[in-house]
Design a protein around this motif. Sequence first.
Motif: not given
Length: 318
Positions: A137, A195, A199, A230, A233, A236-237
């Motif tokens: 991240v 990841i 992200t 954040i 997203a 998708d994270i």
Amino acid sequence: MTKTEYAATTAEPTTGSGRSRKETDATTEPCPAAADLRMTAAETDTMVYTGKEERRTLPPAITKWLPTVVSILAGLLGWTAISKFVLGERSFLLPAPLDVLTQSLARGSHLVTMMAALGLTTRVALLGLAIAFVIGVATAIAMKHSRFAEKALYPYAVILQTIPVLALVPLLGLWFGYGFASRTTVCVLFSLFPIISNTLFGLKSVDQGMTDLFTSRGASFAQVLWKLEIPAALPDIFTGLRTSSGLAVVGAVVADMYFTQGTPGIGTLITVYTSRLQSMDLFGAIVLSALLGLAVFGVFTKISDLVVASWHLTRSDE
């Protein structure tokens, strides 16, 4: 009586429209075939309605899990059939599920050893996944807000994905030893790229209009990041996190096979059982590894649904 009067008395009575009463009655009398047709349509509606009511009697839990249960049972039956009828005397190559259960997993001493090893593998997988999540991240955020960082770091992320991790195992052993640290590093390498990529994709998909609105209101970088980018997203994270959760388990099992110092993991037991030709225990360990992967994936899927639903209330239920 004149002819005119006689014709008037013998003529059929007519209605106001000028048609004879018989013609009117003939046209207004319901046709038997039409009545049967209407009855058939009513019966059809009743049948359709009844069918819908019958389908609604199944509880939602059964409807949700029935295909999965049927698929698992079919797989177990196919596995048993191959072991018993295809392999025959060579069934040790693929022991039947019931034999694996009774001769391996159901034995206390065997199960205790496997569960202890599985616990270590679980700790390695979760720790490696946590480290990969933080690094992934942070790297994606840096790549989103710096074109230079994206061009500089993305090739390394791709290299980590394309180079076989097993080729790096001897180097990791030399650098970090052959214990817990090397096992965790392998998990990080296995689970890092999904990841980063997911992200970064989620951060780049944020509506530019919303970003301009935050900027026009004088929002700081931290406010834009934590209150807009954040949350936007998050789907998708968590997609990358779910994918990496399964890869972390795979990495932990592979690392157990190569780094055998210290407490053995489930991968170490798989190697030992293979060398000793203990097929029952071997398949028992493999089954436990698969169940661990399913459990980890299921937990993170549930967490994803809970967290994402709090930000994206319009997400349709599956």
